[in-house]
Design an enzyme around this catalytic site. Sequence first.
Site, PDB file in Angstrom:
ATOM      1  N   CYS A 145     -31.567 -27.358  19.911  1.00  0.00           N
ATOM      2  CA  CYS A 145     -32.902 -27.462  19.323  1.00  0.00           C
ATOM      3  C   CYS A 145     -32.996 -28.746  18.532  1.00  0.00           C
ATOM      4  O   CYS A 145     -32.235 -28.949  17.598  1.00  0.00           O
ATOM      5  CB  CYS A 145     -33.189 -26.266  18.428  1.00  0.00           C
ATOM      6  SG  CYS A 145     -34.781 -26.342  17.627  1.00  0.00           S
ATOM      7  N   PHE A 161     -34.504 -33.852  38.532  1.00  0.00           N
ATOM      8  CA  PHE A 161     -33.932 -33.125  39.676  1.00  0.00           C
ATOM      9  C   PHE A 161     -33.038 -34.031  40.542  1.00  0.00           C
ATOM     10  O   PHE A 161     -33.160 -34.057  41.776  1.00  0.00           O
ATOM     11  CB  PHE A 161     -35.039 -32.502  40.521  1.00  0.00           C
ATOM     12  CG  PHE A 161     -35.814 -31.434  39.800  1.00  0.00           C
ATOM     13  CD1 PHE A 161     -35.198 -30.241  39.442  1.00  0.00           C
ATOM     14  CD2 PHE A 161     -37.147 -31.626  39.466  1.00  0.00           C
ATOM     15  CE1 PHE A 161     -35.905 -29.248  38.770  1.00  0.00           C
ATOM     16  CE2 PHE A 161     -37.862 -30.646  38.795  1.00  0.00           C
ATOM     17  CZ  PHE A 161     -37.244 -29.451  38.445  1.00  0.00           C
ATOM     18  N   CYS A 162     -32.156 -34.757  39.877  1.00  0.00           N
ATOM     19  CA  CYS A 162     -31.250 -35.672  40.588  1.00  0.00           C
ATOM     20  C   CYS A 162     -30.041 -34.894  41.094  1.00  0.00           C
ATOM     21  O   CYS A 162     -29.007 -34.794  40.426  1.00  0.00           O
ATOM     22  CB  CYS A 162     -30.801 -36.799  39.654  1.00  0.00           C
ATOM     23  SG  CYS A 162     -32.145 -37.824  39.050  1.00  0.00           S
ATOM     24  N   ARG A 163     -30.171 -34.340  42.275  1.00  0.00           N
ATOM     25  CA  ARG A 163     -29.076 -33.552  42.840  1.00  0.00           C
ATOM     26  C   ARG A 163     -29.362 -33.295  44.324  1.00  0.00           C
ATOM     27  O   ARG A 163     -30.502 -33.413  44.778  1.00  0.00           O
ATOM     28  CB  ARG A 163     -28.921 -32.216  42.103  1.00  0.00           C
ATOM     29  CG  ARG A 163     -30.180 -31.391  42.044  1.00  0.00           C
ATOM     30  CD  ARG A 163     -30.074 -30.279  41.026  1.00  0.00           C
ATOM     31  NE  ARG A 163     -31.271 -29.488  40.927  1.00  0.00           N
ATOM     32  CZ  ARG A 163     -31.578 -28.692  39.923  1.00  0.00           C
ATOM     33  NH1 ARG A 163     -30.745 -28.603  38.903  1.00  0.00           N
ATOM     34  NH2 ARG A 163     -32.687 -27.986  39.915  1.00  0.00           N
ATOM     35  N   ASN A 164     -28.290 -32.992  45.045  1.00  0.00           N
ATOM     36  CA  ASN A 164     -28.390 -32.652  46.468  1.00  0.00           C
ATOM     37  C   ASN A 164     -29.099 -33.736  47.279  1.00  0.00           C
ATOM     38  O   ASN A 164     -29.859 -33.452  48.204  1.00  0.00           O
ATOM     39  CB  ASN A 164     -29.116 -31.311  46.644  1.00  0.00           C
ATOM     40  CG  ASN A 164     -28.418 -30.167  45.939  1.00  0.00           C
ATOM     41  OD1 ASN A 164     -27.186 -30.133  45.883  1.00  0.00           O
ATOM     42  ND2 ASN A 164     -29.190 -29.256  45.362  1.00  0.00           N
ATOM     43  N   GLY A 165     -28.852 -34.985  46.918  1.00  0.00           N
ATOM     44  CA  GLY A 165     -29.425 -36.091  47.670  1.00  0.00           C
ATOM     45  C   GLY A 165     -30.898 -36.322  47.428  1.00  0.00           C
ATOM     46  O   GLY A 165     -31.535 -37.082  48.164  1.00  0.00           O
ATOM     47  N   ARG A 166     -31.464 -35.680  46.405  1.00  0.00           N
ATOM     48  CA  ARG A 166     -32.882 -35.807  46.126  1.00  0.00           C
ATOM     49  C   ARG A 166     -33.093 -36.297  44.694  1.00  0.00           C
ATOM     50  O   ARG A 166     -32.219 -36.172  43.841  1.00  0.00           O
ATOM     51  CB  ARG A 166     -33.598 -34.471  46.330  1.00  0.00           C
ATOM     52  CG  ARG A 166     -33.453 -33.899  47.726  1.00  0.00           C
ATOM     53  CD  ARG A 166     -34.094 -32.535  47.823  1.00  0.00           C
ATOM     54  NE  ARG A 166     -35.556 -32.612  47.726  1.00  0.00           N
ATOM     55  CZ  ARG A 166     -36.359 -32.782  48.770  1.00  0.00           C
ATOM     56  NH1 ARG A 166     -35.842 -32.906  49.990  1.00  0.00           N
ATOM     57  NH2 ARG A 166     -37.658 -32.822  48.633  1.00  0.00           N
TER      58      ARG A 166
END
Length: 281
Positions: A113, A251-256
């Site tokens: 927090c 959402f920087c993950r799984n190639g996206r």
Amino acid sequence: MLEVSKEVTVERNITLIDRDNISERSNILANEVRIALVYNGISHTVMLATPEDIEAFAIGFTISERIVSNINEIKGVDIEYVENGVIVNIEITQRCFMALKEQRRSMAGRTGCGLCGVAQLDEAVKPIKEVPNTVNFDLGLLPDVLLKIKEFQRTYEITGATHAAFGINLAGDVIYAHEDIGRHIAMDKLIGTFSQRNAEKPAAVLLTSRASFEMVQKAASAGVEVLFAISAVTALAAEVAEQSKITLVGFCRNGRATVYTHPHRLQLHEAPLQPALAECE
């Protein structure tokens, strides 16, 4: 009185219940201690944090909260371990101290927090601070970066309880890495490290947490131009990033990766991203 440990992790005996099986074993937990930040002899706030890189945290917090505008206005940091926590005495210039006294607020920091105890609502969002425009980052490096960071998350690997903030250079190398039980604290530790004299400034910062507006605000305070987050981006974070001229990617993950603001600093396969592009693979 709780005993203060300087260790990053602590061991505790636990009872494990796995379906119908009950067993006694030891478990490793991420440690957290109370850290009081004192400016020129006046107590300002108490935060809960992992007890490592405390000086970097103190410097980063002081800069990211805009108590000072640069490292040269911090004259000294002294760390004192006491029975129930850690006291960090930070000496700042008299001009900064007088300004702090005028706008002083009561803040009680808690894990995860960053706004607890803010006295007035209009103090939550600081005035917009625009960052420079000097970075051109190859988004194609991001998948390799995400693979590299795992080796720097040693406490998370053991405990599963920490966030991390990473400084990345234009070649996609991790040049700074900090973990903490609090995502804001990890960010402050990172800022404190690269803000010191003669330190290399990262081309981008990567967070393992969501990108809330406080994280974007801290990035703006430190002049970070590109901010990546493995998790989500909040609406206010995107708004602050837009006004601060920060390139914000979530959402920087799984190639996206989802690009929310100012894509002009990013390129993919040597081609610059177009302003209308919201998501790339």
